[in-house]
Write a protein that holds these residues in place. Structure first.
Motif, PDB file in Angstrom:
ATOM      1  N   PRO A 204      85.735 136.952  34.324  1.00 40.18           N
ATOM      2  CA  PRO A 204      85.075 137.754  35.438  1.00 40.18           C
ATOM      3  C   PRO A 204      84.939 138.919  35.329  1.00 40.18           C
ATOM      4  CG  PRO A 204      87.432 136.891  35.850  1.00 40.18           C
ATOM      5  CD  PRO A 204      86.772 136.209  34.348  1.00 40.18           C
ATOM      6  N   THR A 205      85.545 139.676  34.168  1.00 41.57           N
ATOM      7  CA  THR A 205      85.446 141.204  33.717  1.00 41.57           C
ATOM      8  C   THR A 205      85.596 142.019  35.056  1.00 41.57           C
ATOM      9  OG1 THR A 205      82.994 141.189  33.832  1.00 41.57           O
ATOM     10  CG2 THR A 205      83.995 140.747  32.152  1.00 41.57           C
ATOM     11  N   LEU A 206      86.852 141.628  35.902  1.00 46.06           N
ATOM     12  CA  LEU A 206      87.188 142.392  36.900  1.00 46.06           C
ATOM     13  C   LEU A 206      87.407 143.611  36.997  1.00 46.06           C
ATOM     14  CD1 LEU A 206      89.772 139.852  38.313  1.00 46.06           C
ATOM     15  CD2 LEU A 206      87.405 139.742  39.111  1.00 46.06           C
ATOM     16  N   GLU A 207      87.846 144.397  36.061  1.00 47.81           N
ATOM     17  CA  GLU A 207      87.947 145.931  36.042  1.00 47.81           C
ATOM     18  C   GLU A 207      86.838 146.420  36.004  1.00 47.81           C
ATOM     19  OE1 GLU A 207      90.263 149.392  36.266  1.00 47.81           O
ATOM     20  OE2 GLU A 207      91.028 147.305  36.669  1.00 47.81           O
ATOM     21  N   LEU A 208      85.930 145.906  35.521  1.00 48.54           N
ATOM     22  CA  LEU A 208      84.338 146.834  35.460  1.00 48.54           C
ATOM     23  C   LEU A 208      83.526 146.511  36.747  1.00 48.54           C
ATOM     24  CD1 LEU A 208      82.172 147.443  32.351  1.00 48.54           C
ATOM     25  CD2 LEU A 208      81.149 145.662  34.199  1.00 48.54           C
ATOM     26  N   ILE A 209      83.331 144.915  36.951  1.00 49.09           N
ATOM     27  CA  ILE A 209      82.629 144.634  37.985  1.00 49.09           C
ATOM     28  C   ILE A 209      83.060 145.418  39.337  1.00 49.09           C
ATOM     29  CG2 ILE A 209      81.713 142.624  39.275  1.00 49.09           C
ATOM     30  CD1 ILE A 209      80.280 143.203  36.750  1.00 49.09           C
ATOM     31  N   ILE A 210      84.246 145.160  39.729  1.00 45.82           N
ATOM     32  CA  ILE A 210      84.558 145.416  40.987  1.00 45.82           C
ATOM     33  C   ILE A 210      84.721 147.098  41.277  1.00 45.82           C
ATOM     34  CG2 ILE A 210      86.739 145.483  42.523  1.00 45.82           C
ATOM     35  CD1 ILE A 210      87.376 142.718  41.782  1.00 45.82           C
ATOM     36  N   ASN A 211      84.802 147.662  39.967  1.00 45.31           N
ATOM     37  CA  ASN A 211      84.779 149.182  40.153  1.00 45.31           C
ATOM     38  C   ASN A 211      83.614 149.835  39.638  1.00 45.31           C
ATOM     39  OD1 ASN A 211      87.573 149.715  40.822  1.00 45.31           O
ATOM     40  ND2 ASN A 211      88.069 148.752  38.955  1.00 45.31           N
ATOM     41  N   TRP A 212      82.447 149.094  39.713  1.00 44.57           N
ATOM     42  CA  TRP A 212      81.078 149.336  39.033  1.00 44.57           C
ATOM     43  C   TRP A 212      80.552 150.613  39.722  1.00 44.57           C
ATOM     44  CZ3 TRP A 212      78.560 149.166  34.647  1.00 44.57           C
ATOM     45  CH2 TRP A 212      77.247 149.606  34.606  1.00 44.57           C
TER      46      TRP A 212
ATOM     47  N   ALA B 107      94.480 143.617  36.348  1.00 42.54           N
ATOM     48  CA  ALA B 107      93.310 143.355  37.466  1.00 42.54           C
ATOM     49  C   ALA B 107      93.187 141.697  37.648  1.00 42.54           C
ATOM     50  CB  ALA B 107      91.892 143.716  36.955  1.00 42.54           C
ATOM     51  N   LEU B 108      93.696 140.978  36.990  1.00 37.11           N
ATOM     52  CA  LEU B 108      93.640 139.811  37.008  1.00 37.11           C
ATOM     53  C   LEU B 108      94.955 139.265  38.254  1.00 37.11           C
ATOM     54  CD1 LEU B 108      93.150 138.041  33.704  1.00 37.11           C
ATOM     55  CD2 LEU B 108      91.532 138.027  35.357  1.00 37.11           C
ATOM     56  N   VAL B 109      95.942 140.286  38.059  1.00 32.08           N
ATOM     57  CA  VAL B 109      97.157 140.033  38.948  1.00 32.08           C
ATOM     58  C   VAL B 109      96.679 140.849  40.236  1.00 32.08           C
ATOM     59  CG1 VAL B 109      99.608 140.407  39.291  1.00 32.08           C
ATOM     60  CG2 VAL B 109      98.586 139.724  36.941  1.00 32.08           C
ATOM     61  N   GLN B 110      96.132 141.972  40.103  1.00 32.67           N
ATOM     62  CA  GLN B 110      95.732 142.649  41.333  1.00 32.67           C
ATOM     63  C   GLN B 110      94.905 142.008  42.375  1.00 32.67           C
ATOM     64  OE1 GLN B 110      93.738 146.550  40.348  1.00 32.67           O
ATOM     65  NE2 GLN B 110      93.447 147.006  42.473  1.00 32.67           N
TER      66      GLN B 110
END
Length: 440
Positions: free
Chosen positions: A275-283, A362-365
């Motif tokens: 999911p690359t969360l850190e980048l996607i959610i904070n884009w 981020a996975l945990v967040q």
């Protein structure tokens, strides 16, 4: 260069990567490059020729795996990425990529899956073991259509073909097949294909699908012809995600529009989400900030005139972040396999090593328990890169890629994130990093 030898880590706690409980008061024996046995200290009997390394209070887990990086060797921010990355000599970018890979290793990432030309050669370099580096599972350049996410429109097609470190342009089923074969010829372990746009450039919109199903099936069929080859699909909208699943892609990269129906299909097919969360959610927070004073482009963006006057407000950005988070939580709740992938792409935008560690946090967040995140960053990520037969869990016969920590990695995401907790990293049974510095 330190030599491999036989040793046993004593008085440790073992976190084996399977998601099971922590095994206290244990030992782990390494013979050469592989784990020989794991057991309870009460049953431990020393063997001749095996060095004892006593580490009371330490926890041993599998080396971390980042399933989505770009060892591009560039230096840029978002606004100047074409100049900062593409316009530099390929040789310079290749040399810088060695540093990038080594920074990942220093943060406990012993295996990474790379999307760039550099990965082909980094994997060979580090296998020689003349200098330290992680295992680089190479995709080579991702497949992009003309005008797609990996085709840098500010330059001529010939220049992009020669200097574009991320992508290889392929249009139509036959060109797609040829591109896959070309990457496999260079030693690709996996194939990356941009099924959708990525919102990096004015004509590269997330909501657009960039390949036909015929082209996508050609990619998967050709890649899977060489057994064991993983196909990673960049897919950011629902239509692209479903196409990638139906075509037989092994992993979905990003996947911001997963609903319950798609999650169910992914579970049934065994499709893994990265999911690359850190980048996607904070884009729209970190990279393209919106608000009262949006960033001024370094060049006019009048590429698609119909989009020129569309305003993207701060509210738009927050809605996108919320939808991306909801997609991840939907996949997680449905039991989709989820791997860690940071999408580290170039500095100073995403610092190598640090950004991968932030992805773990981020996975945990955004919804995982800490043990789930450990499982994702080891066992599941090893499957996502096609290496679960050799690494990703601590068990006899697996390669001794080990991360030794001063605290329990299942207790808090900060234990894995904060390098101060990292005591040692072993690669193939060799002590490689101690307290953040190479032992070589």
């Amino acid at each position: 260069m330190t030599e491999r030898h036989s040793f046993v880590l004593c008085d440790i706690a073992v976190v084996d990567g399977t998601g099971g409980p922590v095994r206290e008061h244990a030992f782990l024996e390494v013979l050469g490059a592989r784990i020989a046995r794991i057991g309870d200290m009460a049953d431990y009997a020393p063997r001749d020729g095996v060095e004892e390394v006593r580490l009371p209070g330490h926890y041993v887990m599998p080396g971390l795996v980042d399933a989505h990086v770009h060892l591009s060797g560039g230096r840029a921010e978002v606004d100047d990425q074409e100049i900062g990355v593409v316009a530099e000599p390929m040789g310079l970018k290749a040399m810088r990529s060695v540093y990038e890979a080594q920074q990942l290793l220093k943060r406990g990432f012993t295996t990474v899956r790379d999307i760039s030309w550099n990965g082909f050669y980094l994997k060979r370099l580090f296998v020689e073991q003349q200098i330290p580096g992680p295992k680089v599972v190479a995709c080579g350049p991702g497949l992009t259509r003309t005008g797609g996410h990996g085709d840098l429109f500010q330059f001529t097609p010939d220049y992009v073909a020669e200097h574009g470190v991320w992508g290889i342009v392929a249009d139509g089923p036959e060109e797609v097949r040829k591109a896959v074969r070309r990457n496999l010829r260079e030693g690709a372990d996996a194939i990356k294909i941009w099924v959708s746009g990525g919102d990096n450039w004015p004509h590269d919109r997330i909501e657009d699908v960039h390949y036909s199903m015929e082209e996508l099936r050609a990619c998967v069929e050709e890649a899977h012809r060489q057994k064991g080859t993983i196909v990673a699909a960049h897919a950011e909208n629902r239509e692209a995600i479903e196409m990638a699943i139906d075509a037989g892609c092994d992993t979905i990269e990003h996947g911001e529009e997963i609903d319950e129906a798609l999650a169910k299909k992914m579970v049934e097919r065994g499709t893994i989400l990265v999911p690359t969360l850190e980048l996607i959610i904070n884009w729209y927070r970190d990279f393209i900030p919106l608000g009262d004073e949006p960033r001024a482009p370094v060049r006019p963006e009048a590429f698609l005139y119909r989009d020129l006057y569309q305003e993207r407000t701060e509210e738009f950005g927050e809605a996108y972040s919320a939808a991306s988070e909801a997609s991840f939580r939907t996949a997680l709740a449905a039991g989709v396999k989820i791997a860690l992938g940071s999408d580290t792409v170039y500095e100073p935008l995403t610092k190598y090593g640090e950004y991968s560690a932030r992805e773990f946090r981020a996975l945990v967040q955004y919804g995982m328990t800490v043990p789930q995140a450990v499982h994702a960053a080891t066992a599941v990520s090893s499957e996502a890169v096609g290496m679960s037969h050799a690494l990703g869990t601590l068990e006899a016969g697996k390669l001794a890629d080990l991360l030794v920590l001063r605290a329990d990695p299942t207790s808090s995401a900060d234990v894995v994130y904060d390098a101060a907790h990292h005591a040692r990293v072993y690669c193939d049974g060799k002590l490689t990093v101690r307290d953040g510095e190479f032992v070589w």
